[in-house]
Design a protein around this motif. Structure first.
Motif, PDB file in Angstrom:
ATOM      1  N   GLY A 240       0.775  -1.224   0.000  1.00 34.57           N
ATOM      2  CA  GLY A 240       0.000   0.000   0.000  1.00 34.57           C
ATOM      3  C   GLY A 240       0.809   1.279   0.000  1.00 34.57           C
ATOM      4  N   GLY A 241       2.058   1.246  -0.385  1.00 33.27           N
ATOM      5  CA  GLY A 241       2.850   2.469  -0.447  1.00 33.27           C
ATOM      6  C   GLY A 241       4.336   2.171  -0.495  1.00 33.27           C
ATOM      7  N   LEU A 420       7.257  -1.317 -18.281  1.00 34.74           N
ATOM      8  CA  LEU A 420       7.444  -0.470 -17.105  1.00 34.74           C
ATOM      9  C   LEU A 420       6.339   0.563 -16.993  1.00 34.74           C
ATOM     10  CD1 LEU A 420      11.300   0.187 -16.978  1.00 34.74           C
ATOM     11  CD2 LEU A 420       9.927  -1.259 -15.474  1.00 34.74           C
ATOM     12  N   GLY A 421       5.919   1.134 -18.110  1.00 29.74           N
ATOM     13  CA  GLY A 421       4.825   2.096 -18.073  1.00 29.74           C
ATOM     14  C   GLY A 421       3.550   1.474 -17.536  1.00 29.74           C
ATOM     15  N   GLY A 422       3.233   0.267 -18.032  1.00 30.31           N
ATOM     16  CA  GLY A 422       2.052  -0.421 -17.522  1.00 30.31           C
ATOM     17  C   GLY A 422       2.166  -0.744 -16.042  1.00 30.31           C
ATOM     18  N   SER A 423       3.341  -1.206 -15.610  1.00 35.48           N
ATOM     19  CA  SER A 423       3.537  -1.540 -14.196  1.00 35.48           C
ATOM     20  C   SER A 423       3.396  -0.303 -13.312  1.00 35.48           C
ATOM     21  CB  SER A 423       4.920  -2.167 -13.991  1.00 35.48           C
ATOM     22  OG  SER A 423       5.044  -3.375 -14.707  1.00 35.48           O
ATOM     23  N   ILE A 424       3.966   0.814 -13.753  1.00 36.54           N
ATOM     24  CA  ILE A 424       3.880   2.042 -12.951  1.00 36.54           C
ATOM     25  C   ILE A 424       2.456   2.563 -12.918  1.00 36.54           C
ATOM     26  CG2 ILE A 424       4.564   4.476 -12.943  1.00 36.54           C
ATOM     27  CD1 ILE A 424       7.346   3.562 -13.780  1.00 36.54           C
ATOM     28  N   GLY A 425       1.734   2.463 -14.044  1.00 32.95           N
ATOM     29  CA  GLY A 425       0.341   2.897 -14.052  1.00 32.95           C
ATOM     30  C   GLY A 425      -0.519   2.087 -13.101  1.00 32.95           C
ATOM     31  N   VAL A 426      -0.372   0.762 -13.155  1.00 32.23           N
ATOM     32  CA  VAL A 426      -1.149  -0.109 -12.261  1.00 32.23           C
ATOM     33  C   VAL A 426      -0.779   0.153 -10.803  1.00 32.23           C
ATOM     34  CG1 VAL A 426      -1.526  -2.505 -11.574  1.00 32.23           C
ATOM     35  CG2 VAL A 426      -1.524  -1.890 -13.986  1.00 32.23           C
ATOM     36  N   THR A 427       0.521   0.277 -10.529  1.00 25.67           N
ATOM     37  CA  THR A 427       0.971   0.501  -9.157  1.00 25.67           C
ATOM     38  C   THR A 427       0.458   1.826  -8.614  1.00 25.67           C
ATOM     39  OG1 THR A 427       2.959  -0.808  -9.501  1.00 25.67           O
ATOM     40  CG2 THR A 427       2.996   0.755  -7.681  1.00 25.67           C
ATOM     41  N   THR A 428       0.559   2.882  -9.412  1.00 27.44           N
ATOM     42  CA  THR A 428       0.099   4.202  -8.969  1.00 27.44           C
ATOM     43  C   THR A 428      -1.375   4.171  -8.602  1.00 27.44           C
ATOM     44  OG1 THR A 428       1.739   5.312 -10.360  1.00 27.44           O
ATOM     45  CG2 THR A 428      -0.145   6.618  -9.648  1.00 27.44           C
ATOM     46  N   LEU A 429      -2.200   3.618  -9.480  1.00 28.53           N
ATOM     47  CA  LEU A 429      -3.634   3.607  -9.211  1.00 28.53           C
ATOM     48  C   LEU A 429      -3.987   2.623  -8.098  1.00 28.53           C
ATOM     49  CD1 LEU A 429      -5.249   3.971 -12.735  1.00 28.53           C
ATOM     50  CD2 LEU A 429      -4.443   5.707 -11.145  1.00 28.53           C
ATOM     51  N   ALA A 430      -3.220   1.525  -7.965  1.00 29.03           N
ATOM     52  CA  ALA A 430      -3.480   0.582  -6.881  1.00 29.03           C
ATOM     53  C   ALA A 430      -3.208   1.224  -5.525  1.00 29.03           C
ATOM     54  CB  ALA A 430      -2.623  -0.667  -7.051  1.00 29.03           C
ATOM     55  N   ALA A 440     -12.375   5.927   2.894  1.00 29.09           N
ATOM     56  CA  ALA A 440     -13.737   6.186   2.433  1.00 29.09           C
ATOM     57  C   ALA A 440     -14.791   5.463   3.242  1.00 29.09           C
ATOM     58  CB  ALA A 440     -13.866   5.790   0.960  1.00 29.09           C
ATOM     59  N   GLY A 441     -14.384   4.557   4.114  1.00 30.36           N
ATOM     60  CA  GLY A 441     -15.370   3.812   4.895  1.00 30.36           C
ATOM     61  C   GLY A 441     -16.179   2.913   3.990  1.00 30.36           C
ATOM     62  N   LEU A 442     -17.518   3.028   4.077  1.00 31.07           N
ATOM     63  CA  LEU A 442     -18.398   2.180   3.291  1.00 31.07           C
ATOM     64  C   LEU A 442     -18.655   2.737   1.889  1.00 31.07           C
ATOM     65  CD1 LEU A 442     -21.028   1.202   6.018  1.00 31.07           C
ATOM     66  CD2 LEU A 442     -19.074  -0.146   5.215  1.00 31.07           C
ATOM     67  N   ASN A 443     -18.307   4.001   1.631  1.00 32.40           N
ATOM     68  CA  ASN A 443     -18.587   4.617   0.339  1.00 32.40           C
ATOM     69  C   ASN A 443     -17.439   4.345  -0.631  1.00 32.40           C
ATOM     70  OD1 ASN A 443     -19.548   6.090  -1.758  1.00 32.40           O
ATOM     71  ND2 ASN A 443     -19.714   8.010  -0.650  1.00 32.40           N
ATOM     72  N   LEU A 444     -17.454   3.144  -1.221  1.00 34.61           N
ATOM     73  CA  LEU A 444     -16.364   2.742  -2.110  1.00 34.61           C
ATOM     74  C   LEU A 444     -16.368   3.548  -3.395  1.00 34.61           C
ATOM     75  CD1 LEU A 444     -16.458  -1.145  -1.729  1.00 34.61           C
ATOM     76  CD2 LEU A 444     -14.800   0.443  -0.772  1.00 34.61           C
ATOM     77  N   ALA A 445     -17.542   3.999  -3.851  1.00 32.69           N
ATOM     78  CA  ALA A 445     -17.604   4.732  -5.107  1.00 32.69           C
ATOM     79  C   ALA A 445     -16.758   5.995  -5.055  1.00 32.69           C
ATOM     80  CB  ALA A 445     -19.052   5.067  -5.450  1.00 32.69           C
ATOM     81  N   ASP A 446     -16.742   6.672  -3.896  1.00 33.47           N
ATOM     82  CA  ASP A 446     -15.919   7.885  -3.761  1.00 33.47           C
ATOM     83  C   ASP A 446     -14.433   7.556  -3.923  1.00 33.47           C
ATOM     84  OD1 ASP A 446     -18.146   9.393  -3.370  1.00 33.47           O
ATOM     85  OD2 ASP A 446     -17.958   9.505  -1.181  1.00 33.47           O
ATOM     86  N   ALA A 447     -14.026   6.405  -3.400  1.00 34.24           N
ATOM     87  CA  ALA A 447     -12.627   6.005  -3.527  1.00 34.24           C
ATOM     88  C   ALA A 447     -12.258   5.786  -4.992  1.00 34.24           C
ATOM     89  CB  ALA A 447     -12.372   4.734  -2.722  1.00 34.24           C
ATOM     90  N   TYR A 448     -13.163   5.159  -5.743  1.00 37.53           N
ATOM     91  CA  TYR A 448     -12.879   4.933  -7.151  1.00 37.53           C
ATOM     92  C   TYR A 448     -12.911   6.239  -7.933  1.00 37.53           C
ATOM     93  CZ  TYR A 448     -12.925  -0.079  -6.535  1.00 37.53           C
ATOM     94  OH  TYR A 448     -12.605  -1.343  -6.145  1.00 37.53           O
ATOM     95  N   ALA A 449     -13.813   7.141  -7.605  1.00 37.98           N
ATOM     96  CA  ALA A 449     -13.856   8.438  -8.279  1.00 37.98           C
ATOM     97  C   ALA A 449     -12.538   9.182  -8.096  1.00 37.98           C
ATOM     98  CB  ALA A 449     -15.030   9.265  -7.747  1.00 37.98           C
ATOM     99  N   SER A 450     -11.994   9.156  -6.881  1.00 42.60           N
ATOM    100  CA  SER A 450     -10.709   9.821  -6.626  1.00 42.60           C
ATOM    101  C   SER A 450      -9.574   9.139  -7.388  1.00 42.60           C
ATOM    102  CB  SER A 450     -10.407   9.807  -5.121  1.00 42.60           C
ATOM    103  OG  SER A 450     -11.408  10.506  -4.395  1.00 42.60           O
ATOM    104  N   THR A 451      -9.643   7.813  -7.497  1.00 40.54           N
ATOM    105  CA  THR A 451      -8.604   7.084  -8.229  1.00 40.54           C
ATOM    106  C   THR A 451      -8.643   7.413  -9.716  1.00 40.54           C
ATOM    107  OG1 THR A 451      -8.760   5.285  -6.613  1.00 40.54           O
ATOM    108  CG2 THR A 451      -7.654   4.796  -8.695  1.00 40.54           C
TER     109      THR A 451
END
Length: 491
Positions: A240-241, A420-430, A440-451
């Motif tokens: 996670g980081g 490497l570009g694909g790996s960095i893109g996936v890692t950044t968004l993950a 976000a607690g129970l509001n998962l949609a907000d987490a995806y919107a921010s991502t």
């Protein structure tokens, strides 16, 4: 060294770009595309089966992740060898060998009796997989030539973009209806077809085999350097980081080794990967465009199915089907993008495509748990049109700057950057997604919107690189047109 060896190829003329594609080019493309599709399918289909594999082989989560990680690390080590092996043994022999090793590894993976055996066989599979993509694209590029690369890649690229999108759908069907072992056995079927086509259709010697020496020092720096970066990025997702030493330490060490290789390669007579190509502004701009386009593409492919599954409660199969409009859009756009690329150059076409990608990602920044599926399908269709109009032109633009003799060494550069570009893109968004899900607690949609906001940023960065590609390609074309013709010397 002659002047033609130092000067990149000029942009194709209209007359050259309008000429028909010879039959032998399509024959080679047909022989290669099945193998390319097989390798690309494996990149997304395996993840669907990890849970079933863990249950049957009694493997904990920390161990099961190595089914994917071992394969990615092997790719990072093997890809830089593609150029040397093609020059040493010939493209046809390397292609046949790579497909055979991949098929053998797939068959052994499907027959695995323990998690340790499966991980070991994934390494064998990765040896073949690491060569399939660069050698296959190199075969097509050397046969088609720069003036036809756009049109040929617009046809070949359709399955190359559709297969990763459809991978989760195919994987879900195989796991639900048969067994996780068919995730690997399907490669045996596809590989047998690829080998048969290659034996029957590929010319006996499409590229002349030479006797280049292997850059052992370069290999000793680049292979572990890339492996360290890829491993660190995979651990970033798990932890996670970048805070954990197991994540940042390999990345830091890998970057140091890659920088050391770049310094060495600038002086070496036959470097493992020819970094001197980056001295050409059009190639450097095309490479940057490919890198960030890969980040935007694979990052989005990673997040969107998870949004459907976790925020909407869709099954993996349904989520895969809901993402399919993006692949459909790409398939629709690629033929036109290929023709425009051969006529006007890849830069301006890539700018148009990445503008669509960025603009179509903006609505995803406002998704909720109740966002309409129909609206999302339209957005993904438009985003797919942009992807189809950007990846192929950027690839064609990179190869348009090369002489045929430079293609084998350049394919390693292009493939490494895309991975490497694909790996960095996936890692950044993950990492962003995990951080927002925890907050976000129970509001998962907000987490995806921010991502998806970060996905839009990746698209914007890729767009900026494409604009630079269009500018440098225009300058290179103007410079080649302004050069006075050289009169023959009188005796």
């Amino acid at each position: 060294m002659t002047n033609s060896e130092n000067t990149p190829n000029p942009q194709p003329t209209v007359a050259a770009s309008e000429a028909g594609v010879p039959r032998e080019v399509w024959v080679v493309a047909a022989a290669v595309v099945v193998g390319l599709g097989m390798a690309l399918l494996d990149t997304t289909i395996v993840n669907v089966a990890l849970d079933a594999i863990a249950r049957e082989l009694h493997a904990p989560l920390a161990t099961i992740q190595w089914v994917s990680t071992a394969y990615l690390l092997t790719l990072a080590v093997v890809i830089p060898l593609a150029g040397w092996s093609t020059e040493r043994f010939g493209a046809r022999r390397v292609w046949l060998g790579a497909v055979f090793v991949f098929v053998l590894g797939s068959a052994l993976c499907g027959a695995s009796w323990s998690i340790g055996a499966l991980i070991a066989f994934r390494v064998l599979q990765g040896i073949g997989g690491g060569l399939i993509m660069p050698v296959g694209i190199g075969l097509i590029a050397s046969t088609a030539g720069p003036a036809r690369m756009g049109r040929v890649m617009s046809v070949v690229g359709v399955p190359m973009l559709l297969v990763p999108v459809l991978g989760p759908v195919i994987g879900g069907v195989l796991v639900d209806e048969t067994s996780w072992r068919w995730i690997f056995y399907i490669n045996v079927v596809l590989g047998a077809v690829a080998l048969l086509l290659a034996v029957r259709l590929l010319p006996s010697n499409p590229t002349e085999a030479t006797k280049p020496s292997l850059d052992w020092l370069g290999l000793a720096m680049l292979a572990p350097g890339l492996a360290g970066i890829v491993f660190g990025l995979s651990e970033v997702q798990s932890h996670g980081g970048l805070g954990a030493p197991v994540a940042w330490a390999p990345i830091a060490a890998g970057i140091v080794l890659v920088i050391g290789f770049a310094t060495h390669a600038r002086r070496a007579r036959q470097p493992l990967v020819d970094v001197r190509l980056f001295g050409r502004p059009p190639f450097a701009a095309a490479a940057a465009t490919l890198f960030f386009t890969g980040a935007a593409l694979y990052g989005g492919l990673f997040v969107m199915p998870l949004y459907y599954q976790l925020a909407h409660g869709a099954s993996p199969l349904v989520a895969g089907l809901l993402v399919a409009p993006q692949g459909l859009g790409a398939a629709l756009a690629m033929p036109l993008a290929g023709r425009l690329t051969d006529r006007h150059g890849g830069g301006i076409v890539a700018v148009t495509g990445l503008t669509l990608v960025t603009v179509a990602t903006i609505p995803l920044m406002f998704v909720t748990e109740g966002t309409n599926y129909g609206w999302l399908a339209v957005v993904l269709l438009i985003r797919g049109l942009g992807i189809g109009a950007s990846l192929t032109p950027a690839t064609a633009a990179a190869y348009s700057t090369l002489d045929r003799a430079e293609i084998p060494r350049a394919t390693g550069v292009v493939s490494v950057l895309q991975q490497l570009g694909g790996s960095i893109g996936v890692t950044t968004l993950a990492v962003v997604l995990q951080a927002h899900v925890q907050g976000a607690g129970l509001n998962l949609a907000d987490a995806y919107a921010s991502t998806f906001t970060w996905a839009a940023v990746l698209g914007a960065v890729a767009l900026a690189a494409a604009i630079m590609l269009a500018i440098t390609a225009h300058r290179s074309r103007r410079a080649s047109q302004d050069q006075p013709a050289v009169s023959p010397t009188k005796p």
